[in-house]
Write an enzyme that holds these catalytic residues in place. Structure first.
Site, PDB file in Angstrom:
ATOM      1  N   ASP A 137       0.825  -1.211   0.000  1.00 47.23           N
ATOM      2  CA  ASP A 137       0.000   0.000   0.000  1.00 47.23           C
ATOM      3  C   ASP A 137       0.864   1.268   0.000  1.00 47.23           C
ATOM      4  O   ASP A 137       0.653   2.181   0.807  1.00 47.23           O
ATOM      5  CB  ASP A 137      -0.939   0.032   1.213  1.00 47.23           C
ATOM      6  N   GLU A 150     -11.334  -0.901  -3.698  1.00 40.36           N
ATOM      7  CA  GLU A 150     -10.653  -0.229  -2.602  1.00 40.36           C
ATOM      8  C   GLU A 150      -9.471   0.581  -3.117  1.00 40.36           C
ATOM      9  O   GLU A 150      -9.161   0.575  -4.314  1.00 40.36           O
ATOM     10  CB  GLU A 150     -10.172  -1.246  -1.561  1.00 40.36           C
ATOM     11  N   HIS A 209      -3.007  -1.262  -5.157  1.00 44.16           N
ATOM     12  CA  HIS A 209      -2.936  -0.228  -4.119  1.00 44.16           C
ATOM     13  C   HIS A 209      -1.793   0.748  -4.390  1.00 44.16           C
ATOM     14  O   HIS A 209      -0.778   0.772  -3.704  1.00 44.16           O
ATOM     15  CB  HIS A 209      -2.796  -0.817  -2.725  1.00 44.16           C
ATOM     16  N   ARG A 261       4.561  -8.419  -0.091  1.00 49.69           N
ATOM     17  CA  ARG A 261       4.090  -7.420  -1.062  1.00 49.69           C
ATOM     18  C   ARG A 261       5.131  -6.293  -1.049  1.00 49.69           C
ATOM     19  O   ARG A 261       5.253  -5.571  -0.065  1.00 49.69           O
ATOM     20  CB  ARG A 261       2.702  -6.915  -0.684  1.00 49.69           C
TER      21      ARG A 261
END
Length: 343
Positions: A40, A216, A280, A314
């Site tokens: 993110d 999202e 993201h 990630r």
């Protein structure tokens, strides 16, 4: 024979009725992954010449900042923890998706957090710092950013456009219907929004409903007469992918009819590049402002053992954005990992 300069070649080709060679695509050019085990990612290039970076730590327990003069240097930059989760009560679990913004002379960190005793009771929160340097001064908790109804909420981002500041975020609908949606509202200062919030997009296409029904992580870029909003969809494994909304820059952004939605993802997993679950993202630019850059996370393997949210790998990555003749972005495919020297 001397080589013909490109401008002369283009003129000769035009006179001959031929098309000039297309401009090369922007060089991906980044030492990917930029920062390992950071999901993110939010990166902004500020007028002071620093790239400021924050992201979700895999332990979900803190917010840290780092900065560097180049994107490639972020991975080696020292991270400073500026806030830690509470031992009990609200803001005690699932510290996710922080974003750092400079608004009206102060720094703000928008982030998502659950309760220590109810870890999935996730809401939006804000920290404020009045120091000129976000690594100094005191980060003050400004509490929950109220959206108008109480339900699972995360991934707040803010942007200013045509003299008005907006907040966009992800939340379960007021009626509790399945999935997470993306909403937009005007802001009354950095800590509050005006009602009503407008629903921009909900999971509707098959690629948005794999594993979980998810829209999202909105991120906004204004270019070429349009307000562009990327978002992420599906479960956080290899099915995670980027979608795109857009509106004319002079449209009423709070009218859902102003927005068009892509029917297919604009960035998805690439077996060829060995990148899985890209999503993201945030947007930044090269230091000279001439190249738009997509910063996002992805894994370099498809198969995950157990729950994807417990897999820490990630990694933050970056690549230059291409632009089509109609002014729309071309994100291409995730670029493969590579090592280059610091830029």
């Amino acid at each position: 024979m001397k080589p013909i300069a490109l401008p002369v070649l283009c003129m000769l080709l035009a006179l001959a009725g031929c098309q000039a060679p297309s401009a090369p695509e922007p060089d991906a050019g980044f030492a990917n992954p930029l920062v390992r085990q950071r999901a993110d990612p939010h990166v902004t290039l500020h007028p002071d010449g620093w790239y400021y970076f924050t992201a979700t730590a895999p332990e979900y327990d803190r917010i840290e900042l780092r900065r560097a003069r180049s994107l490639n240097a972020l991975g080696k930059a020292e991270g400073k923890v500026v806030w830690k989760k509470h031992a009990s009560g609200e803001m005690g679990a699932h510290i996710w998706a922080p974003e750092l913004h400079r608004i009206d002379g102060k720094w703000y960190l928008y982030f998502s957090a659950g309760r220590a005793d109810k870890v999935w009771e996730i809401r939006l929160y804000v920290l404020e710092n009045s120091a000129a340097n976000p690594f100094e001064g005191e980060w003050i908790e400004r509490g929950q950013l109220k959206t108008g109804w109480e339900s699972f909420a995360l991934d707040a981002t803010t942007f200013a456009h045509r003299g008005q500041r907006y907040l966009s975020w992800t939340q379960v609908a007021p009626d509790g219907s399945k999935g997470t949606n993306i909403y937009l509202a005007q802001m009354d200062g950095p800590l509050a929004i005006r009602q009503p919030a407008v629903l921009l997009t909900r999971p509707e296409h098959a690629w948005e409903k794999i594993g979980h029904w998810v829209n999202e992580a909105p991120a906004v870029l204004v270019r070429n007469g349009r307000v562009l909003m990327t978002y992420s969809a599906s479960a956080t494994d290899a099915n995670y992918a980027l979608g795109l909304l857009w509106a004319k820059e002079d449209a009423d952004l709070l009218d859902s009819a102003s927005w068009t939605k892509s029917r297919q993802p604009v960035l998805r997993s690439s077996e060829k590049a060995g990148q899985y679950g890209p999503g993201h993202n945030s947007f930044t630019t090269s230091p000279d402002g001439k190249t738009d850059i997509l910063v996002y996370h992805a894994r370099n393997y498809r198969d995950i053992v157990g729950e994807p949210l417990r897999d820490p790998n990630r990694h933050t990555r970056a690549q230059a954005i291409g632009w089509r003749a109609d002014g729309m972005p071309d994100f291409g495919e995730p670029v493969a990992d590579r090592e280059v020297g610091n830029q």
